[in-house]
Design an enzyme around this catalytic site. Structure first.
Site, PDB file in Angstrom:
ATOM      1  N   CYS A  28       0.847  -1.044   0.078  1.00  0.00           N
ATOM      2  CA  CYS A  28       0.100   0.071  -0.088  1.00  0.00           C
ATOM      3  C   CYS A  28       1.030   1.448   0.041  1.00  0.00           C
ATOM      4  O   CYS A  28       1.604   1.528  -1.155  1.00  0.00           O
ATOM      5  CB  CYS A  28      -0.984   0.108   1.134  1.00  0.00           C
ATOM      6  SG  CYS A  28      -2.438   1.232   0.994  1.00  0.00           S
ATOM      7  N   LYS A  45     -12.874   7.900  -1.445  1.00  0.00           N
ATOM      8  CA  LYS A  45     -11.941   6.665  -1.010  1.00  0.00           C
ATOM      9  C   LYS A  45     -12.331   5.522  -1.852  1.00  0.00           C
ATOM     10  O   LYS A  45     -13.611   5.051  -1.988  1.00  0.00           O
ATOM     11  CB  LYS A  45     -12.097   6.308   0.450  1.00  0.00           C
ATOM     12  CG  LYS A  45     -11.238   5.480   1.187  1.00  0.00           C
ATOM     13  CD  LYS A  45     -11.416   5.112   2.519  1.00  0.00           C
ATOM     14  CE  LYS A  45     -10.306   4.072   3.080  1.00  0.00           C
ATOM     15  NZ  LYS A  45     -10.709   4.055   4.656  1.00  0.00           N
ATOM     16  N   HIS A  54      -4.564  -4.745  -0.342  1.00  0.00           N
ATOM     17  CA  HIS A  54      -4.420  -5.453   1.097  1.00  0.00           C
ATOM     18  C   HIS A  54      -4.854  -6.772   1.126  1.00  0.00           C
ATOM     19  O   HIS A  54      -5.681  -7.019   1.821  1.00  0.00           O
ATOM     20  CB  HIS A  54      -5.386  -4.493   2.154  1.00  0.00           C
ATOM     21  CG  HIS A  54      -4.907  -3.259   2.452  1.00  0.00           C
ATOM     22  ND1 HIS A  54      -3.512  -3.247   3.044  1.00  0.00           N
ATOM     23  CD2 HIS A  54      -5.047  -1.958   2.013  1.00  0.00           C
ATOM     24  CE1 HIS A  54      -3.238  -2.010   3.184  1.00  0.00           C
ATOM     25  NE2 HIS A  54      -4.091  -1.092   2.361  1.00  0.00           N
ATOM     26  N   GLU A  89      -3.399  -8.861   2.870  1.00  0.00           N
ATOM     27  CA  GLU A  89      -3.282  -9.396   4.192  1.00  0.00           C
ATOM     28  C   GLU A  89      -4.086  -9.067   5.123  1.00  0.00           C
ATOM     29  O   GLU A  89      -4.435  -9.733   6.093  1.00  0.00           O
ATOM     30  CB  GLU A  89      -2.026  -8.672   4.749  1.00  0.00           C
ATOM     31  CG  GLU A  89      -2.047  -7.118   5.334  1.00  0.00           C
ATOM     32  CD  GLU A  89      -2.172  -6.315   4.293  1.00  0.00           C
ATOM     33  OE1 GLU A  89      -2.246  -4.959   4.665  1.00  0.00           O
ATOM     34  OE2 GLU A  89      -2.029  -6.471   3.140  1.00  0.00           O
TER      35      GLU A  89
END
Length: 305
Positions: free
Chosen positions: A142, A163, A235, A237
Site C-alpha cells: 500500500c 476513497k 491489502h 493481508e
C-alpha cells in the site's frame, strides 16, 4: 515448493513455461537449506494486528522463517504499548549491518501528505537504499509500495476524490510469473486508500511490470526486477473483519464514507462480511517466500552483492 524432474522429461519444459518451479537433478543436489530471515518494517498504527496478519501469511509455508520486527528509529507510535515496542521491535538504526532474505514495508495512514513531508521520510529513504545491499527481496505494501515506486522510479501518487474502499475484482495479467503460481485468471482483493498509482505512469517507467490490475481500482501488483522488489497497493493481508473495523470507525467518528463495495452480503453492513481473498493471499505470499528460497544466497554475507 519446487518439483524435481529429469531435464529431458517433456513435462519439464511444459511446466517451466507455465511458471511452475521445476528443478533438475543437478540443481536440486546443489541446494542448501537454512532458515529464511524475513523482517517487517511496521508503519501501521495498530502494530499487533498488522504483525498477526503478515506473520500468518509468511508462516504458512513448510519453510522455517526467522521473523524480525523493525520500527523507525525516532518515530514513536501512539497506538501500541511502549512495553510491546521495547520488547519486540528494534530500531532500523540498530539493524543497518544485518542482512535479510526478505523485507516487508507496510502501509501507513499518511496518504494525504507529500512523501517529503512525512516526519521519517529521510530515514525511510535510507531503508530503501539499504535494501539494495542488505535485502534479497523487498515487498512494499500500500503506502509502502507507493513510497518505494516513487523513490526508485519517480512514479507519483494521486489523490482520489473519494476513497477506494471495498473488495474489487482484479485481473491476473502475468499468469507465468513465479509470484502468481496457482492464481486464477481473476481474484478479489480488499482496497482501502485515498490515493492511486496510474498505469500509464507505471508503463512509462523502465523495468516495471504490472502483474495484477483492476478496471475499477487500477494497478495493484507491480514487479521491479532491477530493485528485487514487489509493490502492492492493496491489502491481501487484511483479515475478514478489517474493512468492517475501518468502516465502523469512520461511522463512529462522523467521517463521510461509503459502505465498502462488494464486501458485505448484499452490501448490507448488518450482515457478516465474507472473506473471498484468503486463498489468493496465501498463494501470493507463499510464492514470494518460495521465490526467495530458490534464489537467495545460502551465505548471508553474499546477500546484496
Amino acid at each position: 515448493m519446487p518439483i524435481k524432474l529429469p531435464a529431458a522429461l517433456p513435462a519439464y519444459d511444459v511446466l517451466s513455461k507455465e511458471g511452475v518451479m521445476v528443478l533438475d537433478e543437478d540443481t536440486a543436489s546443489r541446494q542448501d537449506i537454512r532458515p529464511l530471515r524475513i523482517a517487517l518494517l511496521n508503519l501501521m498504527p495498530k502494530k499487533i494486528q498488522t504483525e498477526n496478519q503478515f506473520a500468518r501469511l509468511i508462516g504458512a509455508t513448510p519453510l522455517q522463517i526467522e521473523f524480525s520486527l523493525i520500527r523507525m528509529s525516532e518515530h514513536q507510535t501512539k497506538n501500541t504499548a511502549a512495553a510491546h515496542m521495547e520488547e519486540f521491535y528494534r530500531p532500523f538504526s540498530d539493524m543497518r549491518d544485518e542482512k535479510f532474505d526478505g523485507l516487508i514495508i507496510t502501509g501507513a495512514p499518511i496518504e494525504h501528505l507529500p512523501f517529503e513531508e512525512v516526519t521519517y521520510w529521510d530515514e525511510l529513504t535510507q531503508v530503501f537504499d539499504w535494501t539494495q545491499t542488505h535485502v534479497h527481496s523487498t515487498f512494499g505494501v500500500c503506502w509502502g509500495g507507493m513510497a518505494m515506486i516513487n523513490y526508485f522510479h519517480g512514479v507519483q501518487k494521486h489523490l482520489l476524490d473519494h476513497k477506494a474502499f471495498g473488495c474489487f475484482r482484479h485481473r491476473n495479467t502475468a499468469p507465468a510469473s513465479p509470484y502468481l503460481r496457482g492464481f486464477s485468471d481473476d481474484c478479489v482483493i480488499p482496497v482501502s486508500r485515498w490515493t492511486e498509482m496510474r498505469q500509464d505512469e507505471i508503463d512509462a517507467a523502465p523495468g516495471l511490470k504490472t502483474l495484477i490490475t483492476s478496471d475499477d481500482a487500477g494497478p495493484c501488483l507491480v514487479e521491479d526486477a532491477a530493485h528485487r522488489a514487489l509493490y502492492i497497493f492493496n491489502h491481501f493481508e487484511y483479515d475478514s473483519g478489517t474493512l468492517k473495523q475501518e468502516y465502523d470507525r469512520d461511522i463512529s467518528e462522523g467521517t463521510p464514507i461509503n459502505v465498502p463495495m462488494n464486501y458485505y452480503p448484499d452490501d448490507d453492513p448488518a450482515r457478516e462480511p465474507q472473506n473471498r481473498w484468503r486463498s489468493h493471499a496465501h498463494l501470493l505470499y507463499g510464492n514470494w517466500i518460495n521465490e526467495i528460497y530458490q534464489t537467495t544466497h545460502f551465505e548471508m554475507d553474499k546477500i546484496g552483492t
